[in-house]
Design a protein around this motif. Structure first.
Motif, PDB file in Angstrom:
ATOM      1  N   THR A   1      12.598  -5.504 -22.047  1.00 37.56           N
ATOM      2  CA  THR A   1      12.002  -4.688 -23.093  1.00 37.56           C
ATOM      3  C   THR A   1      10.847  -3.903 -22.487  1.00 37.56           C
ATOM      4  OG1 THR A   1      12.524  -6.440 -24.682  1.00 37.56           O
ATOM      5  CG2 THR A   1      10.943  -4.761 -25.395  1.00 37.56           C
ATOM      6  N   PRO A   2      10.802  -2.576 -22.659  1.00 40.45           N
ATOM      7  CA  PRO A   2       9.646  -1.821 -22.148  1.00 40.45           C
ATOM      8  C   PRO A   2       8.349  -2.457 -22.641  1.00 40.45           C
ATOM      9  CG  PRO A   2      11.351  -0.319 -22.910  1.00 40.45           C
ATOM     10  CD  PRO A   2      11.772  -1.713 -23.314  1.00 40.45           C
ATOM     11  N   LEU A   3       7.357  -2.489 -21.777  1.00 37.50           N
ATOM     12  CA  LEU A   3       6.113  -3.209 -22.063  1.00 37.50           C
ATOM     13  C   LEU A   3       5.477  -2.781 -23.385  1.00 37.50           C
ATOM     14  CD1 LEU A   3       4.071  -5.311 -21.135  1.00 37.50           C
ATOM     15  CD2 LEU A   3       2.904  -3.505 -19.856  1.00 37.50           C
ATOM     16  N   GLU A   4       5.408  -1.479 -23.631  1.00 37.57           N
ATOM     17  CA  GLU A   4       4.774  -1.000 -24.870  1.00 37.57           C
ATOM     18  C   GLU A   4       5.507  -1.530 -26.099  1.00 37.57           C
ATOM     19  OE1 GLU A   4       5.897   1.141 -22.428  1.00 37.57           O
ATOM     20  OE2 GLU A   4       3.965   1.371 -21.438  1.00 37.57           O
ATOM     21  N   ASP A   5       6.854  -1.516 -26.055  1.00 39.66           N
ATOM     22  CA  ASP A   5       7.652  -2.028 -27.174  1.00 39.66           C
ATOM     23  C   ASP A   5       7.469  -3.531 -27.336  1.00 39.66           C
ATOM     24  OD1 ASP A   5       8.559   0.569 -27.375  1.00 39.66           O
ATOM     25  OD2 ASP A   5      10.536   0.149 -26.509  1.00 39.66           O
ATOM     26  N   TRP A   6       7.397  -4.257 -26.216  1.00 43.64           N
ATOM     27  CA  TRP A   6       7.220  -5.705 -26.258  1.00 43.64           C
ATOM     28  C   TRP A   6       5.882  -6.053 -26.901  1.00 43.64           C
ATOM     29  CZ3 TRP A   6       3.827  -9.307 -24.204  1.00 43.64           C
ATOM     30  CH2 TRP A   6       4.255 -10.638 -24.243  1.00 43.64           C
ATOM     31  N   ILE A   7       4.833  -5.302 -26.547  1.00 41.39           N
ATOM     32  CA  ILE A   7       3.499  -5.557 -27.120  1.00 41.39           C
ATOM     33  C   ILE A   7       3.543  -5.364 -28.633  1.00 41.39           C
ATOM     34  CG2 ILE A   7       1.124  -4.682 -27.240  1.00 41.39           C
ATOM     35  CD1 ILE A   7       1.384  -4.142 -24.175  1.00 41.39           C
ATOM     36  N   VAL A   8       4.213  -4.311 -29.083  1.00 41.67           N
ATOM     37  CA  VAL A   8       4.345  -4.048 -30.543  1.00 41.67           C
ATOM     38  C   VAL A   8       5.101  -5.198 -31.194  1.00 41.67           C
ATOM     39  CG1 VAL A   8       5.416  -2.541 -32.269  1.00 41.67           C
ATOM     40  CG2 VAL A   8       4.163  -1.550 -30.351  1.00 41.67           C
ATOM     41  N   GLU A   9       6.227  -5.618 -30.596  1.00 37.58           N
ATOM     42  CA  GLU A   9       7.019  -6.731 -31.143  1.00 37.58           C
ATOM     43  C   GLU A   9       6.182  -8.004 -31.252  1.00 37.58           C
ATOM     44  OE1 GLU A   9      10.478  -7.392 -28.741  1.00 37.58           O
ATOM     45  OE2 GLU A   9      11.336  -5.432 -29.194  1.00 37.58           O
ATOM     46  N   GLN A  10       5.441  -8.312 -30.209  1.00 32.99           N
ATOM     47  CA  GLN A  10       4.635  -9.545 -30.190  1.00 32.99           C
ATOM     48  C   GLN A  10       3.516  -9.459 -31.217  1.00 32.99           C
ATOM     49  OE1 GLN A  10       5.509 -12.342 -28.296  1.00 32.99           O
ATOM     50  NE2 GLN A  10       7.295 -11.028 -28.065  1.00 32.99           N
ATOM     51  N   SER A  11       2.907  -8.282 -31.359  1.00 35.40           N
ATOM     52  CA  SER A  11       1.837  -8.103 -32.348  1.00 35.40           C
ATOM     53  C   SER A  11       2.356  -8.296 -33.759  1.00 35.40           C
ATOM     54  CB  SER A  11       1.213  -6.708 -32.208  1.00 35.40           C
ATOM     55  OG  SER A  11       0.649  -6.547 -30.951  1.00 35.40           O
ATOM     56  N   GLN A  12       3.577  -7.801 -34.025  1.00 38.87           N
ATOM     57  CA  GLN A  12       4.171  -7.947 -35.358  1.00 38.87           C
ATOM     58  C   GLN A  12       4.536  -9.395 -35.650  1.00 38.87           C
ATOM     59  OE1 GLN A  12       7.411  -5.164 -35.163  1.00 38.87           O
ATOM     60  NE2 GLN A  12       6.112  -3.408 -35.680  1.00 38.87           N
TER      61      GLN A  12
ATOM     62  N   GLU B   1       0.821  -1.210   0.000  1.00 43.31           N
ATOM     63  CA  GLU B   1       0.000   0.000   0.000  1.00 43.31           C
ATOM     64  C   GLU B   1       0.861   1.268   0.000  1.00 43.31           C
ATOM     65  OE1 GLU B   1      -2.582  -0.394   3.380  1.00 43.31           O
ATOM     66  OE2 GLU B   1      -3.401  -2.296   2.651  1.00 43.31           O
ATOM     67  N   GLN B   2       2.089   1.180   0.498  1.00 44.86           N
ATOM     68  CA  GLN B   2       2.986   2.338   0.544  1.00 44.86           C
ATOM     69  C   GLN B   2       3.747   2.530  -0.771  1.00 44.86           C
ATOM     70  OE1 GLN B   2       5.579   2.420   3.946  1.00 44.86           O
ATOM     71  NE2 GLN B   2       4.059   1.435   5.238  1.00 44.86           N
ATOM     72  N   CYS B   3       3.675   1.551  -1.664  1.00 40.93           N
ATOM     73  CA  CYS B   3       4.419   1.609  -2.920  1.00 40.93           C
ATOM     74  C   CYS B   3       3.523   2.090  -4.048  1.00 40.93           C
ATOM     75  CB  CYS B   3       4.961   0.221  -3.280  1.00 40.93           C
ATOM     76  SG  CYS B   3       6.119  -0.427  -2.072  1.00 40.93           S
ATOM     77  N   ALA B   4       4.057   2.925  -4.915  1.00 39.29           N
ATOM     78  CA  ALA B   4       3.360   3.347  -6.127  1.00 39.29           C
ATOM     79  C   ALA B   4       3.861   2.424  -7.241  1.00 39.29           C
ATOM     80  CB  ALA B   4       3.672   4.800  -6.440  1.00 39.29           C
ATOM     81  N   LEU B   5       3.079   1.406  -7.561  1.00 38.74           N
ATOM     82  CA  LEU B   5       3.497   0.389  -8.522  1.00 38.74           C
ATOM     83  C   LEU B   5       3.363   0.887  -9.948  1.00 38.74           C
ATOM     84  CD1 LEU B   5       1.769  -2.738  -6.942  1.00 38.74           C
ATOM     85  CD2 LEU B   5       4.085  -1.907  -6.563  1.00 38.74           C
ATOM     86  N   SER B   6       4.343   0.564 -10.772  1.00 33.17           N
ATOM     87  CA  SER B   6       4.257   0.878 -12.193  1.00 33.17           C
ATOM     88  C   SER B   6       4.895  -0.271 -12.967  1.00 33.17           C
ATOM     89  CB  SER B   6       4.962   2.201 -12.513  1.00 33.17           C
ATOM     90  OG  SER B   6       6.348   2.077 -12.381  1.00 33.17           O
ATOM     91  N   THR B   7       4.241  -0.686 -14.048  1.00 37.26           N
ATOM     92  CA  THR B   7       4.794  -1.755 -14.872  1.00 37.26           C
ATOM     93  C   THR B   7       5.810  -1.148 -15.816  1.00 37.26           C
ATOM     94  OG1 THR B   7       2.729  -2.970 -14.747  1.00 37.26           O
ATOM     95  CG2 THR B   7       4.247  -3.601 -16.490  1.00 37.26           C
ATOM     96  N   TYR B   8       6.979  -1.754 -15.844  1.00 36.82           N
ATOM     97  CA  TYR B   8       8.039  -1.238 -16.698  1.00 36.82           C
ATOM     98  C   TYR B   8       8.163  -2.063 -17.967  1.00 36.82           C
ATOM     99  CZ  TYR B   8      12.472   0.050 -18.659  1.00 36.82           C
ATOM    100  OH  TYR B   8      13.433   0.441 -19.531  1.00 36.82           O
ATOM    101  N   GLY B   9       8.512  -3.338 -17.810  1.00 40.55           N
ATOM    102  CA  GLY B   9       8.795  -4.108 -19.014  1.00 40.55           C
ATOM    103  C   GLY B   9       8.686  -5.596 -18.837  1.00 40.55           C
ATOM    104  N   VAL B  10       9.060  -6.294 -19.888  1.00 40.25           N
ATOM    105  CA  VAL B  10       9.047  -7.750 -19.917  1.00 40.25           C
ATOM    106  C   VAL B  10      10.494  -8.218 -19.871  1.00 40.25           C
ATOM    107  CG1 VAL B  10       8.377  -9.798 -21.225  1.00 40.25           C
ATOM    108  CG2 VAL B  10       6.894  -7.785 -21.211  1.00 40.25           C
TER     109      VAL B  10
END
Length: 184
Positions: free
Chosen positions: A169-180, A137-146
């Protein structure tokens, strides 16, 4: 200087253990960051508008570290209010000691003690509760990558000669790579 919006960054990692029920799924993992040294902690504390200078803080922390080690080596748990308790524990050999050996006094602790570990139990009461679920609860969680383990020696069959690297790999870039890959 305190960080205004600290983030606890989370990577996700694919379970590659075929014998595990979670095989093929992705699981959160804390992003590995730089370990903060005693001097780094000292500088951090001094940056929090502390009335004590860096040299005083470092002296106290250095003395505290050596005293905690000394007390733990004597079997004393050490509690730091608001943080938790450091506790020495014993790891024994698998053989164990027979009753007969105990009765005959034919045992030596150093023979049966494999290691002494230092365990940490976080504070768990009131406003100082930093046990696992409350600390979240004290941590501000953020997803970075795969996070992926890349085999640099795919043709090597000897496990002792295999070489790997970790790739994040940053998550957004990984999603693009996997989609391609799935939609060429």
């Amino acid at each position: 200087m305190p960080v205004k919006n600290p983030q606890f960054e989370i990577n996700v990692r694919k379970n590659t253990n075929a014998n595990n029920p979670g095989y093929g799924k992705y699981y959160p993992k804390a992003k590995e960051k730089q370990t903060i040294s005693l001097r780094g902690l000292t500088n951090h504390m001094a940056g929090h508008n502390c009335i004590y200078g860096r040299d005083i803080i470092e002296g106290v922390l250095t003395k505290m570290s050596s005293c905690i080690t000394e007390l733990l080596s004597q079997g004393n748990p050490v509690k730091i209010d608001g943080l938790g308790t450091f506790v020495p524990t014993v790891e024994s050999t698998k053989e164990g000691i027979t009753r007969a050996a105990l009765l005959e006094g034919k045992w030596n602790a150093s023979t049966y003690v494999k290691a002494i570990h230092i365990r940490f139990r976080p504070e768990g009461t009131g406003d100082d509760d930093i046990t696992s679920r409350r600390f979240k609860e004290q941590c501000a969680l953020s997803t970075y990558g795969v996070e992926e383990k890349i085999d640099l020696t795919p043709d090597e069959s000897d496990p002792s000669k295999k070489k790997y690297i970790k790739k994040v790999t940053p998550l957004e870039d990984w999603i693009v790579e996997q989609s391609q890959q799935t939609n060429p």
